[in-house]
Design a protein around this motif. Structure first.
Motif, mmCIF file in Angstrom:
data_model
loop_
_atom_site.group_PDB
_atom_site.id
_atom_site.type_symbol
_atom_site.label_atom_id
_atom_site.label_comp_id
_atom_site.label_asym_id
_atom_site.label_seq_id
_atom_site.Cartn_x
_atom_site.Cartn_y
_atom_site.Cartn_z
ATOM 1 N N SER A 116 0.835 -1.199 0.000
ATOM 2 C CA SER A 116 0.000 0.000 0.000
ATOM 3 C C SER A 116 0.871 1.250 0.000
ATOM 4 N N ASP A 117 0.270 2.380 -0.309
ATOM 5 C CA ASP A 117 1.028 3.631 -0.269
ATOM 6 C C ASP A 117 1.525 3.929 1.143
ATOM 7 N N GLN A 118 0.720 3.597 2.171
ATOM 8 C CA GLN A 118 1.140 3.824 3.553
ATOM 9 C C GLN A 118 2.323 2.933 3.917
ATOM 10 N N ASP A 119 2.265 1.660 3.512
ATOM 11 C CA ASP A 119 3.388 0.761 3.796
ATOM 12 C C ASP A 119 4.644 1.210 3.056
ATOM 13 N N ALA A 120 4.501 1.566 1.791
ATOM 14 C CA ALA A 120 5.664 2.012 1.015
ATOM 15 C C ALA A 120 6.308 3.226 1.674
ATOM 16 N N GLU A 121 5.492 4.180 2.093
ATOM 17 C CA GLU A 121 6.026 5.386 2.737
ATOM 18 C C GLU A 121 6.735 5.027 4.046
ATOM 19 N N SER A 122 6.102 4.169 4.829
ATOM 20 C CA SER A 122 6.686 3.743 6.097
ATOM 21 C C SER A 122 7.987 2.978 5.877
ATOM 22 N N TRP A 123 8.009 2.083 4.891
ATOM 23 C CA TRP A 123 9.203 1.289 4.615
ATOM 24 C C TRP A 123 10.345 2.169 4.109
ATOM 25 N N ILE A 124 10.011 3.160 3.296
ATOM 26 C CA ILE A 124 11.058 4.074 2.803
ATOM 27 C C ILE A 124 11.634 4.876 3.964
ATOM 28 N N GLN A 125 10.789 5.309 4.877
ATOM 29 C CA GLN A 125 11.290 6.046 6.045
ATOM 30 C C GLN A 125 12.196 5.156 6.888
ATOM 31 N N GLU A 126 11.789 3.912 7.080
ATOM 32 C CA GLU A 126 12.625 2.955 7.810
ATOM 33 C C GLU A 126 13.956 2.765 7.089
ATOM 34 N N ALA A 127 13.897 2.607 5.784
ATOM 35 C CA ALA A 127 15.110 2.417 4.986
ATOM 36 C C ALA A 127 16.044 3.620 5.124
ATOM 37 N N GLU A 128 15.482 4.804 5.083
ATOM 38 C CA GLU A 128 16.311 6.006 5.228
ATOM 39 C C GLU A 128 16.948 6.068 6.617
ATOM 40 N N ASN A 129 16.191 5.724 7.653
ATOM 41 C CA ASN A 129 16.738 5.717 9.013
ATOM 42 C C ASN A 129 17.909 4.754 9.139
ATOM 43 N N VAL A 130 17.735 3.553 8.593
ATOM 44 C CA VAL A 130 18.807 2.556 8.661
ATOM 45 C C VAL A 130 20.005 3.021 7.837
ATOM 46 N N PHE A 131 19.759 3.529 6.641
ATOM 47 C CA PHE A 131 20.836 4.015 5.777
ATOM 48 C C PHE A 131 21.628 5.142 6.453
ATOM 49 N N LEU A 132 20.927 6.125 7.007
ATOM 50 C CA LEU A 132 21.604 7.268 7.635
ATOM 51 C C LEU A 132 22.413 6.865 8.863
ATOM 52 N N SER A 133 21.919 5.877 9.611
ATOM 53 C CA SER A 133 22.618 5.465 10.826
ATOM 54 C C SER A 133 23.770 4.509 10.549
ATOM 55 N N THR A 134 23.858 4.016 9.330
ATOM 56 C CA THR A 134 24.912 3.053 8.998
ATOM 57 C C THR A 134 25.775 3.570 7.854
ATOM 58 N N VAL A 135 25.349 3.369 6.645
ATOM 59 C CA VAL A 135 26.162 3.674 5.463
ATOM 60 C C VAL A 135 26.519 5.150 5.366
ATOM 61 N N ALA A 136 25.545 6.033 5.504
ATOM 62 C CA ALA A 136 25.846 7.464 5.396
ATOM 63 C C ALA A 136 26.856 7.887 6.465
ATOM 64 N N LYS A 137 26.705 7.350 7.652
ATOM 65 C CA LYS A 137 27.635 7.651 8.747
ATOM 66 C C LYS A 137 29.034 7.092 8.443
ATOM 67 N N MET A 138 29.102 5.915 7.817
ATOM 68 C CA MET A 138 30.404 5.341 7.447
ATOM 69 C C MET A 138 31.113 6.222 6.433
ATOM 70 N N TRP A 139 30.362 6.751 5.458
ATOM 71 C CA TRP A 139 30.962 7.655 4.487
ATOM 72 C C TRP A 139 31.461 8.931 5.173
ATOM 73 N N LYS A 140 30.629 9.463 6.058
ATOM 74 C CA LYS A 140 31.018 10.684 6.775
ATOM 75 C C LYS A 140 32.286 10.453 7.597
ATOM 76 N N ASP A 141 32.406 9.276 8.187
ATOM 77 C CA ASP A 141 33.579 8.957 9.007
ATOM 78 C C ASP A 141 34.801 8.545 8.177
ATOM 79 N N GLY A 142 34.612 8.372 6.870
ATOM 80 C CA GLY A 142 35.716 8.014 6.001
ATOM 81 C C GLY A 142 36.111 6.552 6.029
ATOM 82 N N VAL A 143 35.231 5.675 6.526
ATOM 83 C CA VAL A 143 35.587 4.259 6.552
ATOM 84 C C VAL A 143 35.204 3.547 5.255
ATOM 85 N N LEU A 144 34.453 4.205 4.413
ATOM 86 C CA LEU A 144 34.108 3.601 3.113
ATOM 87 C C LEU A 144 35.042 4.143 2.078
#
Length: 144
Positions: A116-144
């Motif tokens: 559903s549109d609600q699930d897609a929106e919720s899942w994208i928000q979850e995905a962004e939260n996980v991405f920002l707390s992991t991969v984006a932070k790794m790039w910022k820290d220079g480990v990638l």
């Protein structure tokens, strides 16, 4: 290309970034199944990035978000580990992790609309939260 790319060319951090951008694009064009499907891969690739940073094998987890999440959280909870700064944010009780009603890689085989549109929106928000707390932070820290 990140320094976590594997010998076969898989690059989980780069894939997570690409899939997040694509999920947002599909969402704004009302393609909720595709947006939700790619959101799951953002989470999977982000969690696998933490596991790879911890020098662990990701193959044994397949596409299971719950197992990937548990291992990434386990690695991030070791205070002395390189992974300690990359605890994946996970929304408590989030439907994306809910087995047969949540995200699964087999969504790609369903010809009918299942996200559903609600699930897609919720899942994208979850995905962004996980991405920002992991991969984006790794790039910022220079480990990638």
């Amino acid at each position: 290309m990140s320094n976590l790319s594997t010998a076969n060319g898989d690059d989980h951090p780069e894939a997570a970034k690409k899939h997040l951008e694509d999920a947002y694009t599909l969402f704004v064009h009302h393609r909720y199944d595709g947006a939700g499907y790619l959101a799951g891969y953002v989470v999977e690739c982000s969690l696998k990035s933490v596991i790879l940073l911890g020098r662990q094998n990701v193959l044994k987890y397949g596409h299971n978000l719950n197992k990937l999440s548990a291992e990434a959280i386990n690695l991030a909870s070791i205070a002395t580990a390189q992974t300690a700064r990359y605890m994946p944010l996970r929304t408590p009780g989030h439907g994306m992790y809910a087995g047969s009603t949540g995200w699964r890689e087999t969504l790609r085989y369903r010809p009918e609309s299942t996200v559903s549109d609600q699930d897609a929106e919720s899942w994208i928000q979850e995905a962004e939260n996980v991405f920002l707390s992991t991969v984006a932070k790794m790039w910022k820290d220079g480990v990638l």
